[in-house]
Motif scaffolding. Structure first.
Motif, PDB file in Angstrom:
ATOM      1  N   UNK A  18       0.803  -1.220   0.000  1.00  0.00           N
ATOM      2  CA  UNK A  18       0.000   0.000   0.000  1.00  0.00           C
ATOM      3  C   UNK A  18       0.842   1.278   0.000  1.00  0.00           C
ATOM      4  N   UNK A  19       2.010   1.247   0.619  1.00  0.00           N
ATOM      5  CA  UNK A  19       2.889   2.422   0.657  1.00  0.00           C
ATOM      6  C   UNK A  19       4.328   1.926   0.672  1.00  0.00           C
ATOM      7  N   UNK A  20       5.242   2.781   0.221  1.00  0.00           N
ATOM      8  CA  UNK A  20       6.629   2.336   0.104  1.00  0.00           C
ATOM      9  C   UNK A  20       7.581   3.522   0.128  1.00  0.00           C
ATOM     10  N   UNK A  21       8.855   3.187   0.285  1.00  0.00           N
ATOM     11  CA  UNK A  21       9.938   4.157   0.162  1.00  0.00           C
ATOM     12  C   UNK A  21      10.819   3.711  -1.002  1.00  0.00           C
ATOM     13  N   UNK A  22      11.131   4.644  -1.889  1.00  0.00           N
ATOM     14  CA  UNK A  22      12.030   4.378  -3.019  1.00  0.00           C
ATOM     15  C   UNK A  22      13.393   4.946  -2.632  1.00  0.00           C
ATOM     16  N   UNK A  58      12.475   8.752  -1.398  1.00  0.00           N
ATOM     17  CA  UNK A  58      11.184   9.418  -1.576  1.00  0.00           C
ATOM     18  C   UNK A  58      10.107   8.438  -1.120  1.00  0.00           C
ATOM     19  N   UNK A  59       9.136   8.950  -0.362  1.00  0.00           N
ATOM     20  CA  UNK A  59       8.062   8.097   0.138  1.00  0.00           C
ATOM     21  C   UNK A  59       6.873   8.125  -0.823  1.00  0.00           C
ATOM     22  N   UNK A  60       6.268   6.964  -1.015  1.00  0.00           N
ATOM     23  CA  UNK A  60       5.023   6.821  -1.772  1.00  0.00           C
ATOM     24  C   UNK A  60       3.937   6.532  -0.754  1.00  0.00           C
TER      25      UNK A  60
END
Length: 129
Positions: A18-22, A58-60
């Protein structure tokens, strides 16, 4: 990659992110496209952003799909469903492209938030934060 089945139902187990960090481990800036899907496919979304090199991140954030329905008495009801990260596409400074698509490696059964994608020179790795 093996297909994992639910012990309870025998169906394929969900492995949603559902959410991630690149994290950009390359030395140059990258341009990212993150594609979120909904269960209905009617409100898919793509976000794009740059991530500087040498370990910048960068956070998604988690995205949601709002859906309105009517119940048996014709009263409106709102439902909120999380969107699932389906695809990460990266354009590198040298013109080359990388991508990774769901189901992502190493994601445990169930739904996860705060996953990590690490962009390297020749691949994108998927791992738990």
């Amino acid at each position: 990659m093996s297909l994992d089945r639910s012990v309870v139902s025998g169906d394929l187990a969900q492995r949603n992110v559902y959410s991630a960090t690149i994290t950009n481990k390359t030395s140059e800036k990258i341009h990212c496209f993150v594609e979120y899907h909904t269960t209905t496919g009617t409100d898919n979304e793509v976000i794009e952003f740059d991530v500087d090199g040498n370990g910048d991140e960068e956070k998604c954030e988690e995205k949601v799909h709002l859906m309105s329905t009517k119940n048996a008495s014709d009263s409106p009801q709102s439902h909120m469903f999380p969107k699932v990260i389906h695809l990460l596409k990266v354009h590198k400074a040298d013109g080359s492209k990388l991508q990774i698509q769901a189901p992502f490696d190493n994601v445990p059964h169930g739904n996860v938030r705060n996953w990590k994608f690490i962009v390297e020179n020749d691949q994108i790795r998927s791992e738990k934060i």
